[in-house]
Motif scaffolding. Structure first.
Motif, short mmCIF file in Angstrom:
data_model
loop_
_atom_site.label_atom_id
_atom_site.label_comp_id
_atom_site.label_asym_id
_atom_site.label_seq_id
_atom_site.Cartn_x
_atom_site.Cartn_y
_atom_site.Cartn_z
N LEU A 52 0.82 -1.22 0.00
CA LEU A 52 0.00 0.00 0.00
C LEU A 52 0.86 1.27 0.00
O LEU A 52 0.55 2.23 -0.70
N PRO A 84 -7.90 10.46 -2.41
CA PRO A 84 -8.04 9.15 -1.77
C PRO A 84 -9.45 8.56 -1.93
O PRO A 84 -10.38 9.26 -2.32
N ALA A 85 -9.56 7.28 -1.62
CA ALA A 85 -10.80 6.53 -1.87
C ALA A 85 -12.01 7.08 -1.11
O ALA A 85 -13.10 7.17 -1.66
N TYR A 86 -11.83 7.44 0.14
CA TYR A 86 -12.99 7.84 0.95
C TYR A 86 -12.94 9.33 1.27
O TYR A 86 -11.86 9.90 1.45
N LEU A 113 -0.25 7.50 6.57
CA LEU A 113 -1.19 6.59 5.90
C LEU A 113 -1.06 6.77 4.39
O LEU A 113 -0.76 7.87 3.92
N PRO A 114 -1.29 5.71 3.63
CA PRO A 114 -1.15 5.84 2.17
C PRO A 114 -2.31 6.65 1.57
O PRO A 114 -3.39 6.74 2.16
N ILE A 129 -4.47 6.60 -1.71
CA ILE A 129 -4.72 5.73 -2.88
C ILE A 129 -6.16 5.91 -3.36
O ILE A 129 -7.09 5.97 -2.55
N LEU A 136 -7.23 0.95 -5.20
CA LEU A 136 -7.31 0.21 -3.94
C LEU A 136 -8.12 -1.08 -4.14
O LEU A 136 -7.76 -2.14 -3.63
N PHE A 154 -6.64 -5.04 -3.59
CA PHE A 154 -7.16 -6.10 -2.71
C PHE A 154 -7.72 -7.28 -3.50
O PHE A 154 -7.63 -8.43 -3.06
N PRO A 156 -17.12 2.15 4.35
CA PRO A 156 -17.10 2.34 2.89
C PRO A 156 -17.42 1.04 2.14
O PRO A 156 -17.10 -0.06 2.61
N LEU A 194 -16.07 -0.28 -0.29
CA LEU A 194 -14.88 -1.07 -0.61
C LEU A 194 -14.57 -2.11 0.49
O LEU A 194 -14.14 -3.22 0.21
N VAL A 195 -14.82 -1.71 1.73
CA VAL A 195 -14.58 -2.64 2.85
C VAL A 195 -15.47 -3.87 2.70
O VAL A 195 -15.01 -5.02 2.77
N TRP A 196 -16.75 -3.62 2.45
CA TRP A 196 -17.69 -4.75 2.30
C TRP A 196 -17.29 -5.64 1.14
O TRP A 196 -17.35 -6.87 1.21
N GLU A 197 -16.88 -5.01 0.05
CA GLU A 197 -16.50 -5.76 -1.14
C GLU A 197 -15.33 -6.70 -0.84
O GLU A 197 -15.35 -7.88 -1.17
N VAL A 198 -14.32 -6.16 -0.17
CA VAL A 198 -13.10 -6.94 0.05
C VAL A 198 -13.34 -8.08 1.05
O VAL A 198 -12.96 -9.22 0.81
N ARG A 249 -15.06 -11.07 -0.36
CA ARG A 249 -14.37 -11.91 -1.34
C ARG A 249 -14.15 -13.29 -0.74
O ARG A 249 -13.49 -13.43 0.30
N ASN A 292 -11.92 -9.30 10.36
CA ASN A 292 -12.20 -7.96 10.87
C ASN A 292 -10.95 -7.08 10.77
O ASN A 292 -11.05 -5.88 10.49
N CYS A 340 -7.74 -2.94 7.74
CA CYS A 340 -6.69 -2.61 6.77
C CYS A 340 -7.28 -1.83 5.59
O CYS A 340 -6.77 -0.78 5.21
N VAL A 341 -8.39 -2.35 5.05
CA VAL A 341 -9.02 -1.68 3.90
C VAL A 341 -9.54 -0.31 4.32
O VAL A 341 -9.44 0.67 3.58
N PHE A 342 -10.05 -0.23 5.53
CA PHE A 342 -10.56 1.05 6.05
C PHE A 342 -9.41 2.07 6.15
O PHE A 342 -9.53 3.20 5.66
N LEU A 343 -8.32 1.67 6.76
CA LEU A 343 -7.21 2.61 6.99
C LEU A 343 -6.49 3.00 5.70
O LEU A 343 -5.86 4.05 5.64
N ALA A 344 -6.62 2.15 4.67
CA ALA A 344 -5.86 2.40 3.44
C ALA A 344 -6.51 3.46 2.55
O ALA A 344 -5.88 3.94 1.62
N GLY A 345 -7.75 3.81 2.84
CA GLY A 345 -8.49 4.62 1.86
C GLY A 345 -8.67 6.10 2.18
O GLY A 345 -9.33 6.81 1.43
#
Lengths: 475, 443
Positions: free
Chosen positions: A5, A14-16, A40-41, A43, A48, A52, B78, B80-84, B87, B330, B335-340
């Protein structure tokens, strides 16, 4: 190679994002303020997502391949369970809202408890523990508190050497000393040896039935009698419950306490390492010691009862891993009593079929029959110093996840296979063919190929020694 | 309905291969008199029947606009979190023991660990624990083990269920748990800490924001602790770290907390995840799974579970913890939450929480019959209001208007009779807050 990341971070949007509909108002005194960068990244959403999804494709999962991971019961995870677990009326409930406003959730927990009692032959369950090991710990604390209540000083737990590592670790955490119990070569327990180590200080004997070699303990009734005559209790590690649903009930054969791994026997997905749930069941005389709150039915209303003076207290906050409990309950409702028994019958059939096909080729320390899983010891047939680890890695090249290897430790070069009930004969046949090919043919003719495996995976054989010697644990 | 596959013909072939005539024979090792006749469980249902019956059960739960927090919070998750996490390659994989076939999960955990370290300002994070309460218990057990001392000072303003969980974990240990009383201003005072700390103290546990929503003076409390060579355990809300001091900045040894705010739904309190980050010197002492970076045969980067000789499957009774399964999915959501968000976005998320909470706070405290309990204290997204009005009535009226009102603190401790704990996250709109205030004014 998928970037990390931080390597993807750029000056993009960023995404959100969020809008603020009131005045921005925050004054923070200097001594409370964060001064360091977050790091924090940054992206964009599309990148993103790709990241994933690309990562997900580097996993072998139950939804993509056969996963004969012994002791882990990697059975099919029904989709309807996931579908129902997404309902907003389950996910958006706050744990501190009034009991009257969460009757559906309490009803599910209450009725799941009743069903687990019926399946196990125990009288009460607490659904609070979050995993198998957490359930063990809870059960052992219950045992400890019980003996304190009757003023007996019992400080030791007997655990066979074939048991899961969590058993001794949980017992230690619960303040007990461990007496290791050396099992026989097939994993069974000698009555004579048990008598020798069964002292007045023993609080409980923890057993996995069937044991981790896939064998049902024939002397279980005698063991139960000896243990109870000593004033000790009998603990059932439910990791292998998938072999005996509708066949035997631990409560009927003398067990006082048990835990169940809902993420094994009751089909809830493992999530790459959790969340799970490890409900703990007890006979009636131990009920007062279970964690609070207990969920009870009073005047047609489900209530949370915190007033249990002998309880061990709370083992985690709130009520347990509800989504996991919900999925397990849906599973029980979808199978019904006939389906549950069928699960164990088919699981045992599948395992014995595989064993029958393999036993004349590869050594089986526990003999020619098994329950839902079995352990092979390929030491004598592997050539050219090919090891079990190499076989496991080579299986990945053929698109299979590996069986459990080097467990239980009492078997040399152990390969532990648990097919579960949800695989077809065709899948089993193909896997057996590949396993035999690797062990007999490839280890003989092209050993280097096996030692170099895997090559068809996203990365080749990884250097675990380097990882531990010079730990890099973040970017 | 079940999910088995074998038809009659396949079963027959399989039994022949085994050399038995019936499935029942496979169970011949189990004495007949031990066998179950029939389980008393209702008949199986089809997917369609299940959907209907569980819709019925779902509707017996009420969903409201929530102004209640106290450990579990209503935050935006978000898409994206639900999507990931939906999977199936993540959802249906096991703990990543076979590294080469589990790089997706392993790299995601490595990224998660890195993000938790970034947030907390500490060096090493594990792959997750069950939840906030057990993360505190594990931190306490860790500090007892490595210090060889047996006294723990724990804030009375730590979430009450966390304190109860720690008590349970220590039930059979020799450790003494001393609960530090709250000061008049709703926080832990340095002098109280200093009066209780001694040579036998293994660790001090302080939560910030504390149970009453107040940001503790962690710098001062940590300094007082560290000057006595005692471990400082910070229990933090990760979202608050966008604005407030990070554990690494005030020299905490261990940071733990509840990860639900990072992308997990409330789900009546779980499943969520707990996080733990420590200083480098404690990396071999930390409980649970850890992922490390390494290389493969072709020198390509890859990830494996590492430092495994700490763990139960290797060390058995000498392991640093009994934990095996944790809360990986969880943590993946985390991770997905913090990355976005990016740094700015994440700080903005924290500012949004505090601004909305302050907006509600200013309005409510000016209402007749409501007043501020702790003057001039900094809070994140929760605050305490004292009222002379009937609390039961307040929440009843609010619920009628589909609002889950503030938590009644009367039972928390005797200093907080007639006190309410409000929570306002980024999820609450100005309109919803105005409605809340309007209803409170009328009571």
């Amino acid at each position: 190679m998928e970037k990390l990341l931080n390597e993807m971070s750029s000056e993009c949007k960023p995404a959100y994002s969020l809008n603020l509909d009131v005045e921005c108002d925050y004054q923070i005194p200097e001594n409370l303020k964060r001064n360091s960068n977050l790091g924090l990244p940054n992206i964009a959403e599309s990148d993103l997502l790709r990241h994933f999804i690309n990562l997900s494709r580097q996993n072998y999962a139950l939804s993509t391949t056969f996963y004969p991971l012994g002791s882990c019961t990697m059975k099919y995870n029904p989709l309807i369970n996931e579908c129902i677990a997404k309902f907003n009326e389950f996910n958006s409930v706050h744990p501190y809202q009034a009991q009257e406003s969460m009757q559906g959730i309490l009803e599910i927990i209450y009725k799941l408890e009743k069903d687990l009692c019926e399946i196990s032959g125990l009288d009460y369950f607490s659904l609070q523990p979050a995993a198998g090991a957490h359930g063990e710990f809870t059960g052992l604390l219950v045992i400890s508190k019980y003996f304190k209540s009757i003023k007996q000083k019992r400080t030791k737990i007997i655990i066979p050497d074939s048991a899961h590592g969590t058993n001794p670790a949980s017992a230690t955490l619960a303040g007990f000393d461990i007496i290791p119990f050396k099992s026989d070569l097939d994993g069974s327990l000698s009555i004579e040896k048990l008598k020798e180590i069964l002292t007045p200080e023993v609080a409980a004997v923890m057993l996995t039935v069937p044991n981790t070699l896939g064998v049902f303990e024939k002397s279980i009734i005698e063991i139960s009698k000896i243990v109870h005559d000593n004033g000790s209790l009998l603990y059932y590690d439910g990791a292998n419950l998938n072999a005996v649903m509708g066949i035997i009930r631990p409560g009927d054969i003398g067990f006082d306490v048990m835990h169940i791994n809902l993420h094994k026997t009751f089909s809830t997905p493992h999530g790459g390492g959790g969340p799970g749930a490890g409900p703990v069941g007890v006979k009636a005389f131990l009920e007062p010691f279970l964690p609070v709150p207990r969920i009870e039915l009073k005047k047609l209303k489900y209530i949370l009862n915190y007033k249990k003076s002998k309880s061990i207290g709370k083992i985690k906050s709130f009520f347990g891993n509800f989504p996991v409990l919900l999925k397990a309950y849906i599973y029980i409702k979808s199978l019904g009593s006939v389906g549950l028994k069928n699960v164990s019958e088919q699981a045992v059939l599948n395992a014995n079929y595989m064993l029958a096909k393999l036993k004349n080729i590869i050594d089986v320390p526990a003999g020619e029959k098994c329950m839902h899983e079995f352990v092979l010891s390929p030491k004598s047939v592997l050539k050219n110093s090919v090891k079990t680890l190499d076989v496991a890695k080579r299986l990945l090249d053929y698109g299979y996840y590996s069986p459990t290897v080097y467990f239980p430790a009492i078997v040399e070069e152990a390969i532990m296979i648990e097919p579960t009930e949800t695989e077809s004969k065709d899948t089993l046949d193909k896997f057996i063919e590949v396993l035999i090919k690797i062990i007999l043919e490839e280890s003989n003719k092209c050993p280097q190929k096996v030692k170099d495996a895997p090559v068809n995976t996203p990365v080749k054989r990884l250097n675990e020694v380097e990882a531990a010697r010079n730990p890099v644990l973040k970017w | 309905m079940d999910y088995t596959q074998q038809n009659y013909k396949a079963i027959k072939q399989m039994l022949d291969s085994i050399g038995v005539t019936s499935i029942d024979e496979l169970f011949s090792d189990i004495p007949k008199d031990l066998r179950v006749k029939e389980l008393n469980i209702s008949n199986g249902q089809t997917e369609q029947e299940l959907l209907n019956s569980f819709k019925g059960l779902a509707l017996k739960n009420k969903i409201s606009t929530t102004f209640r927090g106290a450990g579990i919070y209503d935050h935006y998750i978000p898409s994206l979190v639900w999507e990931v996490i939906g999977r199936s390659e993540f959802l249906t994989a096991y703990t990543p023991y076979q590294a080469e076939a589990s790089q997706g999960t392993l790299q995601a955990i490595f990224e998660y660990q890195s993000l938790i370290c970034a947030l907390t300002g500490l060096d090493v994070a594990n792959a997750s624990l069950y939840d906030g309460s057990t993360s505190v218990a594990e931190a306490v057990v860790l500090s007892l083990r490595i210090s060889g001392k047996n006294k723990i000072l724990i804030s009375s303003l730590l979430h009450p269920e966390y304190i109860q969980t720690v008590k349970t974990y220590l039930e059979n240990s020799k450790a003494e748990l001393v609960v530090l009383p709250q000061g008049a201003n709703g926080a832990i005072e340095r002098t109280v800490l200093e009066a209780n700390i001694d040579d036998n103290t293994a660790a001090v546990v302080i939560q910030s924001p504390n149970y009453l929503g107040i940001i503790e003076d962690m710098q001062t409390l940590s300094a007082a602790t560290k000057s006595k060579n005692v471990l400082f355990i910070a229990v933090v809300n990760p979202l608050s770290l966008g604005l407030f001091q990070a554990p690494g900045e005030y020299n905490a040894d261990i940071a733990v907390g509840e990860g639900q705010v990072l992308g997990s739904p409330m789900a009546v309190g779980g499943s969520t995840f707990g996080f733990m980050a420590v200083k480098k010197s404690l990396e071999w002492k930390i409980p649970g799974r850890i992922v490390g970076q390494t290389t493969d045969k072709d020198s390509k980067r890859g990830f494996v579970l590492t430092l495994q000789s700490r763990e139960q499957h290797i060390r058995r009774e000498k392991a640093t913890s009994n934990i095996c399964t944790n809360a990986s999915l969880n943590a993946l959501a985390g991770c997905v939450f913090l990355a976005g968000w990016g740094d700015e976005g994440f700080v903005n998320l924290a500012k949004t929480n505090i601004s909305k909470a302050r907006y509600a706070f200013n309005k409510i405290k000016s209402l007749e019959g409501f007043k501020v309990k702790f003057e001039n204290k900094t809070f994140f997204n929760e605050f305490v209001i004292e009222t002379q009005k009937n609390i039961k009535k307040i929440n009843k009226v609010l619920l009628k208007n589909n609002i889950l009102g503030p938590l009644d603190l009367s039972n928390f401790n005797e200093n907080l009779t007639n006190c309410l704990l409000f929570c306002v996250t980024e999820q609450r709109t100005k309109k919803e807050i105005d409605k809340l205030v309007e209803l409170l004014a009328k009571i």
